[in-house]
Design a protein around this motif. Sequence first.
Motif, PDB file in Angstrom:
ATOM      1  N   ILE A 159       0.857  -1.181   0.000  1.00  0.00           N
ATOM      2  CA  ILE A 159       0.000   0.000   0.000  1.00  0.00           C
ATOM      3  C   ILE A 159       0.896   1.234   0.000  1.00  0.00           C
ATOM      4  O   ILE A 159       1.889   1.300   0.724  1.00  0.00           O
ATOM      5  CB  ILE A 159      -0.920   0.015   1.250  1.00  0.00           C
ATOM      6  CG1 ILE A 159      -1.729  -1.281   1.350  1.00  0.00           C
ATOM      7  CG2 ILE A 159      -1.811   1.255   1.250  1.00  0.00           C
ATOM      8  CD1 ILE A 159      -2.656  -1.571   0.204  1.00  0.00           C
ATOM      9  N   ARG A 160       0.524   2.206  -0.831  1.00  0.00           N
ATOM     10  CA  ARG A 160       1.269   3.453  -0.927  1.00  0.00           C
ATOM     11  C   ARG A 160       0.375   4.617  -0.540  1.00  0.00           C
ATOM     12  O   ARG A 160      -0.833   4.585  -0.770  1.00  0.00           O
ATOM     13  CB  ARG A 160       1.776   3.659  -2.359  1.00  0.00           C
ATOM     14  CG  ARG A 160       2.902   2.724  -2.683  1.00  0.00           C
ATOM     15  CD  ARG A 160       3.216   2.696  -4.174  1.00  0.00           C
ATOM     16  NE  ARG A 160       4.304   1.807  -4.440  1.00  0.00           N
ATOM     17  CZ  ARG A 160       4.243   0.482  -4.331  1.00  0.00           C
ATOM     18  NH1 ARG A 160       3.127  -0.094  -3.986  1.00  0.00           N
ATOM     19  NH2 ARG A 160       5.298  -0.268  -4.566  1.00  0.00           N
ATOM     20  N   LEU A 161       1.011   5.639  -0.022  1.00  0.00           N
ATOM     21  CA  LEU A 161       0.305   6.864   0.356  1.00  0.00           C
ATOM     22  C   LEU A 161       0.886   8.017  -0.457  1.00  0.00           C
ATOM     23  O   LEU A 161       2.108   8.089  -0.635  1.00  0.00           O
ATOM     24  CB  LEU A 161       0.489   7.153   1.849  1.00  0.00           C
ATOM     25  CG  LEU A 161       0.026   6.065   2.806  1.00  0.00           C
ATOM     26  CD1 LEU A 161       0.435   6.404   4.237  1.00  0.00           C
ATOM     27  CD2 LEU A 161      -1.475   5.880   2.708  1.00  0.00           C
ATOM     28  N   GLU A 162       0.003   8.880  -0.939  1.00  0.00           N
ATOM     29  CA  GLU A 162       0.463  10.050  -1.686  1.00  0.00           C
ATOM     30  C   GLU A 162       0.272  11.285  -0.838  1.00  0.00           C
ATOM     31  O   GLU A 162      -0.815  11.532  -0.308  1.00  0.00           O
ATOM     32  CB  GLU A 162      -0.310  10.189  -3.001  1.00  0.00           C
ATOM     33  CG  GLU A 162       0.189  11.340  -3.840  1.00  0.00           C
ATOM     34  CD  GLU A 162      -0.454  11.416  -5.218  1.00  0.00           C
ATOM     35  OE1 GLU A 162      -0.129  12.368  -5.963  1.00  0.00           O
ATOM     36  OE2 GLU A 162      -1.270  10.542  -5.556  1.00  0.00           O
ATOM     37  N   ASP A 163       1.321  12.074  -0.714  1.00  0.00           N
ATOM     38  CA  ASP A 163       1.275  13.319   0.031  1.00  0.00           C
ATOM     39  C   ASP A 163       0.464  14.328  -0.776  1.00  0.00           C
ATOM     40  O   ASP A 163       0.820  14.656  -1.910  1.00  0.00           O
ATOM     41  CB  ASP A 163       2.705  13.824   0.260  1.00  0.00           C
ATOM     42  CG  ASP A 163       2.767  15.026   1.169  1.00  0.00           C
ATOM     43  OD1 ASP A 163       1.946  15.952   1.010  1.00  0.00           O
ATOM     44  OD2 ASP A 163       3.669  15.052   2.036  1.00  0.00           O
ATOM     45  N   HIS A 213       4.760   7.504  -0.757  1.00  0.00           N
ATOM     46  CA  HIS A 213       5.413   6.816   0.357  1.00  0.00           C
ATOM     47  C   HIS A 213       4.914   5.379   0.395  1.00  0.00           C
ATOM     48  O   HIS A 213       3.713   5.125   0.410  1.00  0.00           O
ATOM     49  CB  HIS A 213       5.092   7.506   1.686  1.00  0.00           C
ATOM     50  CG  HIS A 213       5.514   8.928   1.735  1.00  0.00           C
ATOM     51  ND1 HIS A 213       6.808   9.311   2.003  1.00  0.00           N
ATOM     52  CD2 HIS A 213       4.809  10.065   1.529  1.00  0.00           C
ATOM     53  CE1 HIS A 213       6.886  10.624   1.969  1.00  0.00           C
ATOM     54  NE2 HIS A 213       5.685  11.110   1.672  1.00  0.00           N
ATOM     55  N   THR A 214       5.850   4.440   0.440  1.00  0.00           N
ATOM     56  CA  THR A 214       5.514   3.020   0.507  1.00  0.00           C
ATOM     57  C   THR A 214       5.424   2.609   1.967  1.00  0.00           C
ATOM     58  O   THR A 214       6.172   3.095   2.813  1.00  0.00           O
ATOM     59  CB  THR A 214       6.592   2.188  -0.216  1.00  0.00           C
ATOM     60  OG1 THR A 214       6.731   2.692  -1.545  1.00  0.00           O
ATOM     61  CG2 THR A 214       6.200   0.729  -0.291  1.00  0.00           C
ATOM     62  N   THR A 215       4.504   1.707   2.249  1.00  0.00           N
ATOM     63  CA  THR A 215       4.329   1.218   3.614  1.00  0.00           C
ATOM     64  C   THR A 215       4.808  -0.235   3.723  1.00  0.00           C
ATOM     65  O   THR A 215       5.251  -0.826   2.750  1.00  0.00           O
ATOM     66  CB  THR A 215       2.845   1.279   4.029  1.00  0.00           C
ATOM     67  OG1 THR A 215       2.112   0.299   3.270  1.00  0.00           O
ATOM     68  CG2 THR A 215       2.250   2.662   3.812  1.00  0.00           C
ATOM     69  N   ASP A 216       4.640  -0.786   4.909  1.00  0.00           N
ATOM     70  CA  ASP A 216       4.908  -2.211   5.120  1.00  0.00           C
ATOM     71  C   ASP A 216       3.583  -2.979   5.207  1.00  0.00           C
ATOM     72  O   ASP A 216       3.518  -4.056   5.778  1.00  0.00           O
ATOM     73  CB  ASP A 216       5.771  -2.450   6.361  1.00  0.00           C
ATOM     74  CG  ASP A 216       5.097  -2.025   7.661  1.00  0.00           C
ATOM     75  OD1 ASP A 216       3.963  -1.495   7.633  1.00  0.00           O
ATOM     76  OD2 ASP A 216       5.710  -2.223   8.725  1.00  0.00           O
TER      77      ASP A 216
END
Length: 148
Positions: free
Chosen positions: A30-34, A41-44
């Motif tokens: 799962i990735r988050l976009e600022d 940003h990549t997550t675990d």
Amino acid sequence: MPFWTKLTLAQMNQDQWESLCDGCGKCCLIRLEDDDNGEIHTTDVHCRLFDSATCRCINYPERKKHVPDCIKLTPDKVGQLHWLPRTCAYRLIEEGKPLFDWHPLISGDPNSVHEAGISVANQTINEDKVRLRHLVRHIKVWPGEESD
């Protein structure tokens, strides 16, 4: 000459295309976009269909049916998906770069990606176990993905 050095991604047959996947599992995170700067940003945290032990999708042929926002990687999408891991063979070939020595096509060993510490094997959490508002706590920079 290996096929990936003489063919474009679009020229590859299905078997060649699939063999490029090194099995790192990073594309299933799962990735988050600022919202402010568009930075990714990549997550675990991994997709609900991802098997963390094998770094493979548990239902690859029907993944879009179960996870509608799963992106099917195609030659025309590779250059547009800036979140693809820096170590991804599809991205490397699109950018005219060589594969890493640990890539299974180079090493001849499907476990070399894990042995090199590049994969996310056994280091991730299923998305069903993480609350959406807590995703930011799971941002992680994975080996090979450090900024230049």
